[in-house]
Write an enzyme that holds these catalytic residues in place. Structure first.
Site, PDB file in Angstrom:
ATOM      1  N   LYS A  44       0.611  -0.951  -0.037  1.00 27.65           N
ATOM      2  CA  LYS A  44      -0.109   0.209  -0.032  1.00 27.65           C
ATOM      3  C   LYS A  44       0.582   1.091  -0.006  1.00 27.65           C
ATOM      4  O   LYS A  44       0.362   2.131  -0.537  1.00 27.65           O
ATOM      5  CB  LYS A  44      -0.924   0.188   1.259  1.00 27.65           C
ATOM      6  CG  LYS A  44      -0.279   0.161   2.544  1.00 27.65           C
ATOM      7  CD  LYS A  44      -1.552   0.241   3.604  1.00 27.65           C
ATOM      8  CE  LYS A  44      -0.761   0.434   5.042  1.00 27.65           C
ATOM      9  NZ  LYS A  44      -0.179   1.723   5.097  1.00 27.65           N
ATOM     10  N   THR A  45       1.879   1.107   0.623  1.00 31.67           N
ATOM     11  CA  THR A  45       2.934   2.551   0.585  1.00 31.67           C
ATOM     12  C   THR A  45       3.409   2.570  -0.468  1.00 31.67           C
ATOM     13  O   THR A  45       3.306   3.835  -1.327  1.00 31.67           O
ATOM     14  CB  THR A  45       4.041   2.244   1.600  1.00 31.67           C
ATOM     15  OG1 THR A  45       3.615   1.875   3.044  1.00 31.67           O
ATOM     16  CG2 THR A  45       4.919   3.679   1.840  1.00 31.67           C
ATOM     17  N   ASP A 229      -4.121   7.571   4.532  1.00 34.04           N
ATOM     18  CA  ASP A 229      -3.662   6.335   4.968  1.00 34.04           C
ATOM     19  C   ASP A 229      -4.276   5.595   5.999  1.00 34.04           C
ATOM     20  O   ASP A 229      -4.634   6.520   6.969  1.00 34.04           O
ATOM     21  CB  ASP A 229      -2.303   6.279   5.064  1.00 34.04           C
ATOM     22  CG  ASP A 229      -1.542   4.729   5.067  1.00 34.04           C
ATOM     23  OD1 ASP A 229      -2.165   3.965   4.536  1.00 34.04           O
ATOM     24  OD2 ASP A 229      -0.434   4.951   5.314  1.00 34.04           O
ATOM     25  N   GLU A 230      -4.170   4.287   6.246  1.00 36.02           N
ATOM     26  CA  GLU A 230      -4.834   3.426   7.701  1.00 36.02           C
ATOM     27  C   GLU A 230      -5.988   4.085   7.712  1.00 36.02           C
ATOM     28  O   GLU A 230      -6.603   4.175   9.043  1.00 36.02           O
ATOM     29  CB  GLU A 230      -3.978   3.816   8.739  1.00 36.02           C
ATOM     30  CG  GLU A 230      -2.419   3.276   8.526  1.00 36.02           C
ATOM     31  CD  GLU A 230      -2.226   1.942   8.588  1.00 36.02           C
ATOM     32  OE1 GLU A 230      -3.378   1.056   8.459  1.00 36.02           O
ATOM     33  OE2 GLU A 230      -1.158   1.412   8.235  1.00 36.02           O
ATOM     34  N   GLN A 260      -7.487  -5.218   9.742  1.00 34.46           N
ATOM     35  CA  GLN A 260      -6.286  -4.727  10.526  1.00 34.46           C
ATOM     36  C   GLN A 260      -7.069  -3.649  11.628  1.00 34.46           C
ATOM     37  O   GLN A 260      -6.134  -2.792  11.823  1.00 34.46           O
ATOM     38  CB  GLN A 260      -5.272  -4.097   9.725  1.00 34.46           C
ATOM     39  CG  GLN A 260      -4.621  -5.419   9.125  1.00 34.46           C
ATOM     40  CD  GLN A 260      -3.454  -5.122   8.208  1.00 34.46           C
ATOM     41  OE1 GLN A 260      -2.251  -5.008   8.992  1.00 34.46           O
ATOM     42  NE2 GLN A 260      -3.317  -4.782   6.962  1.00 34.46           N
ATOM     43  N   ARG A 607       2.210 -10.833  10.097  1.00 35.82           N
ATOM     44  CA  ARG A 607       3.684  -9.976  10.235  1.00 35.82           C
ATOM     45  C   ARG A 607       4.737 -11.025  10.189  1.00 35.82           C
ATOM     46  O   ARG A 607       5.903 -10.699   9.457  1.00 35.82           O
ATOM     47  CB  ARG A 607       3.852  -9.921  11.923  1.00 35.82           C
ATOM     48  CG  ARG A 607       2.860  -8.612  12.378  1.00 35.82           C
ATOM     49  CD  ARG A 607       2.680  -7.380  11.643  1.00 35.82           C
ATOM     50  NE  ARG A 607       1.581  -7.688  10.912  1.00 35.82           N
ATOM     51  CZ  ARG A 607       1.216  -7.079   9.984  1.00 35.82           C
ATOM     52  NH1 ARG A 607       2.025  -5.848   9.454  1.00 35.82           N
ATOM     53  NH2 ARG A 607       0.159  -7.002   9.343  1.00 35.82           N
TER      54      ARG A 607
END
Length: 653
Positions: A44-45, A229-230, A260, A607
């Site tokens: 996503k970044t 973002d987020e 998330q 993770r």
């Protein structure tokens, strides 16, 4: 709107190089609302960076782009990546956190409204100081109305854009009514100081835009393209801010993953992302489902867990990296054996990979104690992210300071630490007089406390409080053969330390009580090995005084599942995978709570890049007893063919 010169085709190709098709669609979408559902490890970044670069390459003025992140680190990374793609052409993009963007707007606009733009921003300590003044003026006891609790209630109200009047109208108890009064006086004092707290930065910006049409239109015209973002972590105030700024053009692109969303306790509202299509019916939805981090087995296991949630968008991650090792489920007899297994396994793994690529993730910070002890014994360097080492936590240091007063008669440093924990009307000046008296009379600190009635320049209440403390400590110090955990339990109860924590029901106090329970367990186990109070303190000192962290040194990472979000590791140990730990006991009987715990499990699993371990203990120690645990329901939700079990020999019981 001002335009920059469009990029050449070769430059466009460079900007979009390496993107998969959904990523490319997200980066090149120009007009209208956009929802990017970006699964864990889906890049996503990269998409955010390429999208900003693409907009600029199409002639969009950089100053008309607002890219909101949740951390300064993420904002800096975004800016650096854009600069690497575009060079000086990227200058002017507002890539920053919500708070930084709001601060810039308020500084720019307050002057024109006749308000002082040079307001100060109050940090946490400033807020506590102001709240203590508020409580004093309202004649409210800090024991009953904890300053931190009152500030938490006010923060939650501001997240919802509630002023003191709204909080008062919604008060469901006498306590909440008092909180509303404290809120009103707190804001008055902030105004007198020409100050704001962090929640004010967003709330006041929203109010500024709502109440001033010309300012609202100014920023709507300025920011023609907005990226957030987020988005699953946004609260109500942040939601309203982005909605206001995007109201005229609807060029709002939000990136997030409902699977998330794990910060409900901080005010995050999952509905913001789940109902984005309802708010913007014409929005384009793009799912980023290709994962570049984990093996397929890890992704499949994580999917089978999170897919049990009702409140989620349907998506399933996949990777070009097929197969992978099964998820290891390791059951040991108790918490010590569980920690020893993890330490032994990490020593084996460290032969082929750096320690910093290995993480131990737990639900609560109190769980770290067994693993810290095992790592110290094994000589494994470790660092703790997002939390203090167990023996460095305030409540643990307070408790051990009481013990050191018993073990070391002249330890006035420990007296300074515990003299007002809990508050007893004694402070640094009182400590100086008590210590001076002990030195003059050749007494231990405890004996001096017991004779406080003879100490000059202590008030009557101070003498009484000091004597009461002395008698509690004298009582247990005289019982030489009493096990360490019984001494500690008696102190915590008789001094009122645990009673004070229990009197104010907050997540922080609950965590502190859990940590103290874990401390008592460690002491009980120490006593069962025949170790004395002095043995325990010496062993603890060796463990806590050895600072094993060096940012340039290879070290295993320990952290809570909440702190792990956004990170990745070659190997992940998710420890304490038991009912009551994950999912946490607090969530039992609460469907939404269980769903958040399931998302937390999903975050932990994703993770891991190569190896994922679930570890648990068949038996856990509490202060009073040893009890049989239950395997986490989340493990049971994973198909058996994805798991590999390693269980201790039950016949040895």
């Amino acid at each position: 709107m001002a335009k920059t010169k469009p990029a050449t085709q070769s430059h466009l190709d460079e900007i979009l190089k390496g993107l998969n098709e959904p990523q490319r669609q997200a980066a090149t979408h120009m007009e209208g609302p956009l929802l990017i559902l970006a699964g864990a490890g889906s890049g996503k970044t990269t998409v955010l960076t390429r999208r900003v670069a693409y907009l600029i390459s199409q002639g969009v003025e950089p100053r008309s782009i607002l890219a909101i992140t949740f951390t300064n680190k993420a904002a800096n990374e975004l800016k650096n990546r854009i600069r690497a793609l575009l060079g000086d052409r990227a200058e002017g993009v507002w890539a920053m956190t919500f708070h930084a963007a709001c601060l810039r707007i308020l500084r720019a606009e307050y002057q024109g409204l006749g308000r002082n733009p040079r307001f100060s921003i109050m940090d946490a300590q400033d807020q506590l100081r102001i709240m203590r003044q508020v409580l004093k003026e309202l004649n409210l006891s800090e024991k009953q109305y904890s300053p931190s609790m009152m500030l938490r209630i006010i923060s939650s109200a501001k997240d919802k854009l509630w002023d003191p009047g709204v909080l008062a109208r919604n008060a469901g108890s006498f306590f909440e009514t008092k909180a509303a009064q404290a809120y009103e006086l707190y804001q008055k004092k902030l105004s007198e100081l020409n100050g704001m707290d962090f929640d004010d930065l967003i709330m006041q910006t929203v109010l500024l835009l709502k109440d001033n049409k010309h300012i609202r239109e100014k920023y709507q015209n300025k920011f023609r393209y907005i990226l957030v973002d987020e988005y699953q972590d946004t609260n109500r105030a942040q939601y309203e801010l982005t909605k206001l700024l995007a109201a005229s053009h609807k060029n709002l692109a939000v990136v997030g993953d409902d699977d998330q969303s794990i910060y409900n306790f901080r005010g995050a509202d999952l509905r913001n992302i789940l109902e984005f299509e309802k708010d913007y019916p014409s929005c384009k939805v793009i799912k980023l489902e290709q994962n570049y981090r984990s093996t397929q087995i890890i992704l499949d296991g994580a999917y089978h867990v999170v897919s049990n949630n009702y409140f989620r968008k349907d998506k399933r991650l996949w990777t070009a990296k097929k197969g992978g090792a099964p998820i290891h489920v390791v059951i040991r007899r108790d918490g010590n054996e569980e920690a020893q297994f993890v330490a032994d396994e990490i020593l084996k793994l460290s032969a082929t990979r750096p320690l910093e690529s290995i993480a131990v993730l737990y639900r609560t910070h109190a769980q770290s104690r067994n693993f810290e002890d095992a790592f110290v014994r094994a000589g494994i360097p470790y660092t703790i992210v997002g939390g203090l080492k167990f023996y460095e936590r305030k409540e643990i240091k307070d408790a051990l300071a009481y013990l050191r007063l018993i073990a070391y008669p002249k330890d006035y440093i420990s007296l300074e630490r515990i003299i007002s924990e809990p508050p007893r009307g004694l402070g640094p000046a009182s400590v100086r007089r008590i210590v001076q008296y002990a030195e003059q009379k050749g007494l231990s600190i405890i004996d001096a406390l017991c004779k406080a009635s003879e100490i000059p320049r202590l008030t009557g209440p101070q003498k009484t409080a000091a004597e009461e403390l002395g008698l509690v400590l004298k009582d247990v110090s005289d019982a030489e053969n009493l096990p360490t955990h019984e001494i500690m339990a008696h102190i915590l109860e008789s001094t009122g330390y645990t009673r004070q924590l229990m009197s104010i029901d907050t997540p922080e106090n609950e965590a502190r009580l859990e940590n103290l329970e874990e401390l008592l367990v460690s002491m009980r186990l120490s006593a069962s090995r025949g170790e004395t109070l002095y043995d325990y303190l010496e062993n603890q000192a060796l463990a806590s005084d050895q600072d094993m962290y060096d940012e340039n040194k290879d070290a295993c990472v320990m952290m809570s599942l909440h702190a792990a979000k956004g990170l990745e590791f070659d190997v992940v140990f998710m420890v304490g995978m038991e009912e009551g730990l994950l999912p946490h006991a607090r969530s039992m009987g609460d469907d939404k709570g269980i769903e958040e715990e399931r998302r937390l499990c999903y975050v932990g699993m994703t993770r891991a890049k190569e190896l994922l371990y679930f570890t648990l203990a068949a038996y856990r120690d509490s202060y009073y007893d040893t009890y049989l645990t239950g395997i986490s329901r989340f493990i049971k939700e994973i198909p058996q063919h994805l798991l590999e079990y390693e269980v201790f020999d039950w016949d040895d019981l």
